[in-house]
Design a protein around this motif. Structure first.
Motif: not given
Length: 51
Positions: A14-27
């Motif tokens: 769950k990530q609050k973001t205003d960016l066009a890029v969402i960082r995915l941790p090591s999944l």
């Protein structure tokens, strides 16, 4: 707001973001469902494949 769910329906990110890029941790590799909520309240669902 961005939420990422595994195929069993468990929220894994769950990530609050205003960016066009969402960082995915090591999944782990697999398929996920990404739910985005825009500032105007619109919900966007997308399938995501992690290699």
């Amino acid at each position: 707001m961005a939420s990422l769910y595994d195929l069993q329906g468990r929220e894994v990110l769950k990530q609050k973001t205003d960016l066009a890029v969402i960082r995915l941790p090591s999944l782990p590799s697999g398929l996920y469902v990404l739910l985005l909520q825009t500032k105007n309240g619109q919900h966007i669902l997308r399938k995501v494949a992690v290699k």
